[in-house]
Design a protein around this motif. Structure first.
Motif, PDB file in Angstrom:
ATOM      1  N   GLU A   3       0.836  -1.202   0.000  1.00 36.65           N
ATOM      2  CA  GLU A   3       0.000   0.000   0.000  1.00 36.65           C
ATOM      3  C   GLU A   3       0.867   1.246   0.000  1.00 36.65           C
ATOM      4  N   GLN A   4       0.407   2.234  -0.745  1.00 36.81           N
ATOM      5  CA  GLN A   4       1.114   3.512  -0.747  1.00 36.81           C
ATOM      6  C   GLN A   4       0.632   4.344   0.439  1.00 36.81           C
ATOM      7  N   GLN A   5       1.530   5.201   0.915  1.00 41.08           N
ATOM      8  CA  GLN A   5       1.157   6.102   1.999  1.00 41.08           C
ATOM      9  C   GLN A   5       0.202   7.160   1.440  1.00 41.08           C
ATOM     10  N   THR A   6      -0.831   7.485   2.192  1.00 45.99           N
ATOM     11  CA  THR A   6      -1.787   8.487   1.727  1.00 45.99           C
ATOM     12  C   THR A   6      -1.403   9.865   2.247  1.00 45.99           C
ATOM     13  N   THR A   7      -1.881  10.874   1.555  1.00 46.49           N
ATOM     14  CA  THR A   7      -1.661  12.256   1.958  1.00 46.49           C
ATOM     15  C   THR A   7      -3.005  12.964   1.965  1.00 46.49           C
ATOM     16  N   THR A   8      -3.092  14.060   2.673  1.00 46.59           N
ATOM     17  CA  THR A   8      -4.352  14.791   2.768  1.00 46.59           C
ATOM     18  C   THR A   8      -4.400  15.915   1.732  1.00 46.59           C
ATOM     19  N   PRO A   9      -5.607  16.352   1.371  1.00 40.88           N
ATOM     20  CA  PRO A   9      -5.729  17.481   0.448  1.00 40.88           C
ATOM     21  C   PRO A   9      -5.072  18.750   0.997  1.00 40.88           C
ATOM     22  N   SER A  10      -5.209  18.992   2.303  1.00 40.48           N
ATOM     23  CA  SER A  10      -4.628  20.215   2.862  1.00 40.48           C
ATOM     24  C   SER A  10      -3.100  20.178   2.817  1.00 40.48           C
ATOM     25  N   ALA A  11      -2.499  19.032   3.115  1.00 38.66           N
ATOM     26  CA  ALA A  11      -1.037  18.917   3.052  1.00 38.66           C
ATOM     27  C   ALA A  11      -0.547  19.093   1.617  1.00 38.66           C
ATOM     28  N   THR A  12      -1.265  18.525   0.675  1.00 38.80           N
ATOM     29  CA  THR A  12      -0.890  18.658  -0.739  1.00 38.80           C
ATOM     30  C   THR A  12      -1.046  20.107  -1.195  1.00 38.80           C
ATOM     31  N   GLY A  13      -2.166  20.733  -0.828  1.00 40.90           N
ATOM     32  CA  GLY A  13      -2.380  22.135  -1.204  1.00 40.90           C
ATOM     33  C   GLY A  13      -1.318  23.042  -0.625  1.00 40.90           C
ATOM     34  N   LEU A  14      -0.936  22.798   0.621  1.00 45.42           N
ATOM     35  CA  LEU A  14       0.096  23.599   1.268  1.00 45.42           C
ATOM     36  C   LEU A  14       1.446  23.398   0.590  1.00 45.42           C
ATOM     37  N   ARG A  15       1.818  22.133   0.359  1.00 41.21           N
ATOM     38  CA  ARG A  15       3.109  21.815  -0.270  1.00 41.21           C
ATOM     39  C   ARG A  15       3.214  22.458  -1.648  1.00 41.21           C
ATOM     40  N   TYR A  16       2.222  22.236  -2.475  1.00 38.78           N
ATOM     41  CA  TYR A  16       2.285  22.761  -3.833  1.00 38.78           C
ATOM     42  C   TYR A  16       1.966  24.250  -3.896  1.00 38.78           C
ATOM     43  N   GLY A  17       1.288  24.759  -2.896  1.00 41.41           N
ATOM     44  CA  GLY A  17       1.089  26.202  -2.800  1.00 41.41           C
ATOM     45  C   GLY A  17       2.412  26.913  -2.551  1.00 41.41           C
ATOM     46  N   LEU A  18       3.221  26.334  -1.667  1.00 40.00           N
ATOM     47  CA  LEU A  18       4.537  26.911  -1.393  1.00 40.00           C
ATOM     48  C   LEU A  18       5.425  26.848  -2.636  1.00 40.00           C
ATOM     49  N   LEU A  19       5.437  25.706  -3.318  1.00 38.23           N
ATOM     50  CA  LEU A  19       6.254  25.568  -4.534  1.00 38.23           C
ATOM     51  C   LEU A  19       5.782  26.514  -5.637  1.00 38.23           C
TER      52      LEU A  19
END
Length: 173
Positions: A3-19
């Motif tokens: 199984e792959q590790q899951t991530t949350t929408p907020s963590a993804t939005g924050l990460r890619y928002g910063l980038l």
């Protein structure tokens, strides 16, 4: 287990928002330094950077969640990404225009006056418009307006992009 590790929408939005925000800040700095910030065609390329950031965030989220992303998750990711980008961009613009090169605002106001004169507005109308515009040129208002613009813009773009890229998890699996 594979199984792959899951991530949350907020963590993804924050990460890619910063980038994405970092890329847009660099793009904006280049526009300011080359005096092309007033060129609407070139400045609109920033929206393509935002679209690219949203698409990359969705791809990352789907990879981390076994290829699935609901429409609502896509909207959440895009909106959070837009808020982070707007905050970073607004802070950068406020700092740059108030501390590094405050002549940008003066040049932009002069361009606006020329455009209004070309449209045939009276001196009184131009003066009223400039008084109104001056209310929105302070550093705090620059941050607030940039933040709101990017949140709304990213939300609207996410409505479209999430509809295209969503892949809902089957109900009975």
């Amino acid at each position: 287990m594979n199984e792959q590790q899951t991530t949350t929408p907020s963590a993804t939005g924050l990460r890619y928002g910063l980038l994405t925000g970092l890329v847009l800040v660099i793009f904006t700095a280049i526009l300011y330094v080359t005096d092309m910030a007033g060129n609407k065609l070139v400045a609109s390329l920033g929206w393509l950077i935002l679209i690219g950031g949203i698409v990359m965030a969705y791809q990352y989220f789907k990879r981390a969640n076994n290829g699935f992303m609901s429409y609502g998750q896509g909207l959440g990711i895009g909106t959070i990404l837009g808020a982070v980008v707007g905050l970073l961009g607004g802070i950068f613009a406020a700092i740059y225009t108030s501390m590094i090169d405050n002549s940008i605002m003066t040049r932009e106001m002069d361009k606006q006056i020329e455009e209004m004169e070309a449209r045939g507005l009276s001196e009184e109308q131009i003066e009223q418009a400039m008084e109104m515009a001056n209310m929105f040129t302070g550093p705090v208002m620059v941050v607030v307006i940039t933040l709101i613009t990017y949140i709304i813009g990213a939300f609207i773009l996410s409505l479209i992009i999430a509809a295209i890229m969503k892949r809902s998890q089957p109900e009975f699996e």
